[in-house]
Design an enzyme around this catalytic site. Structure first.
Site, mmCIF file in Angstrom:
data_model
loop_
_atom_site.group_PDB
_atom_site.id
_atom_site.type_symbol
_atom_site.label_atom_id
_atom_site.label_comp_id
_atom_site.label_asym_id
_atom_site.label_seq_id
_atom_site.Cartn_x
_atom_site.Cartn_y
_atom_site.Cartn_z
ATOM 1 N N GLY A 125 11.398 56.773 40.260
ATOM 2 C CA GLY A 125 10.163 56.622 39.493
ATOM 3 C C GLY A 125 8.988 56.207 40.358
ATOM 4 O O GLY A 125 8.910 56.512 41.549
ATOM 5 N N SER A 126 8.075 55.451 39.754
ATOM 6 C CA SER A 126 6.782 55.176 40.389
ATOM 7 C C SER A 126 6.849 54.285 41.623
ATOM 8 O O SER A 126 5.861 54.155 42.339
ATOM 9 C CB SER A 126 5.829 54.554 39.368
ATOM 10 O OG SER A 126 5.498 55.497 38.376
ATOM 11 N N THR A 127 8.004 53.653 41.894
ATOM 12 C CA THR A 127 8.097 52.902 43.143
ATOM 13 C C THR A 127 7.920 53.846 44.336
ATOM 14 O O THR A 127 7.502 53.423 45.414
ATOM 15 C CB THR A 127 9.449 52.165 43.258
ATOM 16 O OG1 THR A 127 10.518 53.109 43.110
ATOM 17 C CG2 THR A 127 9.572 51.103 42.181
#
Length: 582
Positions: free
Chosen positions: A295-297
């Site tokens: 995801g956004s990490t």
């Protein structure tokens, strides 16, 4: 005529010599003979006394000479070194335990032996014991690792041909706390998972075969893990898993300067003292064996790529006025700003559209090359044998670059992602993770620079800014004084070939302190459920972030990090300081 006597025949000199040696000179031969007879009687009496003593010993104790010899050989074959944490706390050690064996050739009445043994040890299988004792072998195992009380009860039976060997049994004093890290051994004390297996594949098995791996010759194996931090992390993850009714929870603490793994937890875990639990497929180590879309990490890597290329800066604008259309696909933001946004805002608002445009501006080949350089395209090898290769597109198109820019379309081991983010905040050095103790000097000899220090400073600024004003604010409030930085990630899981908005894998990665990072903390929750206090939301900011904040508040003092209050904001403490040193 006088008769003369014949002279006595002269005794040959050889006979005189022998007689002299045997009897001496001028000695009464009868006395000598009696002495010899007495000496012979004493010798025979001593021999018979030894034989009699041995017969009594066998009758009372049993013929344990062979058992002692076998026990000595067995101890050499299975002895393992202690495993300790970085502070010397024992995580795994050997203890001596009796095991029950039989010698079928010496057993007179096998039926009686089977009956007595199964009555004393009810968990023995009657048919199996009968089959083993009826064999023509000289030695058979009947039950491994029995208790001292069971040993006493069997000994009282007095069944000839039944004996005991002392074996090394592996025990784990901390139970499940470090189970995925330590691994476990089989009944023969051979490592089959985790650090235990690594020991066998790195020389211990060879020492066993050579007969050198005795208890006296083995020094403890020192790990990087801190058992205190491990307990705190596990406790908070268990609470979060229960609170949000998550399918699983995992987390780790990494030293960004050395690559040491200070703590690692994957729930549900298992007790290595009860090996049967380890075979449950739901109890895998999700941090090294599992691969996931993070995801956004992953946006941390995307923006670092752009900043390091020199083609973008913190104020570069990207069009986020509407959805990004690519063929039949459309990329949306969960909180659309409806305007052009800066690279800084791409990070703090976690814009998928912005991240996609950042990656497209760099190009497909540059994107692939950067992810390979920071270790996201190849299988990560550590001391743990359990590792999984990342899942990457076979044909990498612009659409792949778009989705991978915000952490979809590529699946990596979470530890792999942690390694990459460590490099983004530690000054730009990619350092292989390790579960063994390692100094900063040793780490720097292994590390390689992947981004400039200036890029690393800007990433630290963005992560701190996100804790001040972005999606990581809850963690900053729960861990006041530790000046953390962080990035959230909510990855929709693929269910039935489609991404599901109701089943997500949430992650939160934090660095502390952000102005001079020492540690990275990763917290992951698999399929958390919405609660009234989360207002129906299941995204990372509502569950993984507060869980991460609680973890940091507990472990920071254990890691030697002192709280600091009333510090200036990130643009002054990190960004301005970075410019001043250039």
């Amino acid at each position: 005529m006088q008769q003369t006597s014949k002279p006595r025949p002269t005794e040959p000199w050889r006979q005189r010599l022998i007689r002299s040696l045997l009897y001496g000179r001028n000695v009464d031969r009868s006395i000598k003979a009696r002495a010899r007879v007495g000496f012979a009687m004493l010798a025979f009496a001593a021999i018979y006394a030894v034989i009699g003593f041995r017969l009594v010993t066998i009758a009372v104790i049993g013929d344990s000479h062979g058992a002692r010899r076998a026990a000595a050989q067995d101890a050499v074959a299975t002895a393992r070194p202690d495993i300790v944490d970085r502070n010397g706390e024992v995580l795994a050690t050997d203890v001596k335990t009796p095991s029950l064996f039989g010698e079928p050739r010496r057993i007179i009445d096998k039926d009686e032996a089977v009956e007595l043994l199964t009555a004393t040890l009810p968990d023995l299988d009657t048919a199996e014991v009968r089959e083993r004792l009826s064999s023509k072998k000289g030695f058979v195992w009947l039950k491994r690792e029995i208790t001292p009380q069971q040993q006493l009860e069997v000994r009282k039976l007095g069944v000839p041909g039944i004996g005991f060997l002392r074996e090394n049994k592996r025990v784990y004093p901390s139970g499940p706390a470090v189970s995925h890290l330590i691994g476990l051994v089989n009944i023969d004390n051979q490592g089959i998972a985790g650090i235990e297996k690594w020991l066998d594949t790195n020389g211990l098995a060879d020492l066993h075969r050579a007969g050198f791996a005795t208890d006296r010759l083995q020094t403890p194996i020192e790990l990087a893990v801190d058992l205190r931090v491990e307990h705190a992390l596990r406790d908070e993850l268990m609470k979060a898993k229960e609170k949000y009714s998550a399918k699983a929870a995992s987390g780790l603490v990494s030293n960004v300067r050395t690559g040491e793994i200070v703590a690692m937890v994957s729930l549900p875990d298992f007790d290595p003292n009860n090996p049967r639990e380890a075979h449950d497929p739901d109890r895998i180590n999700r941090l090294t064996t599992g691969v996931y879309e993070m995801g956004s990490t992953f946006k941390t890597l995307t923006l670092a790529m752009a900043l390091d290329s020199g083609k973008a800066n913190l104020n570069t604008l990207y069009d986020a006025r509407g959805a990004l259309h690519f063929g039949k696909f459309a990329i949306h933001d969960s909180h659309s700003l409806g305007r052009a946004i800066t690279l800084t805002e791409v990070f703090t608002y976690s814009s998928n559209i912005g991240a996609a445009r950042v990656a497209l501006a760099q190009g497909v080949e540059a994107h692939k090359a950067f992810l390979k350089k920071v270790g996201q395209m190849d299988r990560l090898r550590t001391e743990l044998p359990e590792s999984a290769a990342p899942i990457v597109p076979k044909r990498w198109s612009e659409l792949n670059t778009i989705t991978i820019s915000f952490g979809h379309g590529i699946a990596v081991a979470p530890l792999q992602a942690v390694m990459g983010i460590n490099a983004m905040v530690n000054g730009g050095y990619l350092i292989p993770p390790t579960f063994l103790k390692r100094s900063e000097q040793e780490a720097m000899e292994l590390g390689k620079r992947v981004v400039r220090k200036d890029t690393s400073d800007k990433i630290r600024y963005l992560m701190r800014l996100n804790a001040e004003t972005g999606t990581a604010k809850q963690a900053d409030q729960l861990a006041k004084g530790y000046y953390i930085g962080g990035k959230t990630g909510t990855a929709e899981k693929v269910v039935g070939g489609r991404y599901s908005k109701k089943q997500v894998l949430n992650s939160f990665t934090a660095i502390l302190p952000a102005d001079n990072p020492q540690f990275q903390v990763l917290v992951m929750l698999d399929e958390p459920k919405a609660l009234p206090e989360t207002h129906g939301f299941i995204t990372s900011g509502w569950n993984a972030v507060p869980a991460g904040g609680k973890v940091i508040a507990r472990i920071a003092p254990l890691l030697g990090i002192e709280p600091r209050f009333d510090l200036p904001p990130s643009d002054r403490l990190i960004l301005a300081a970075s410019k001043a040193t250039q």
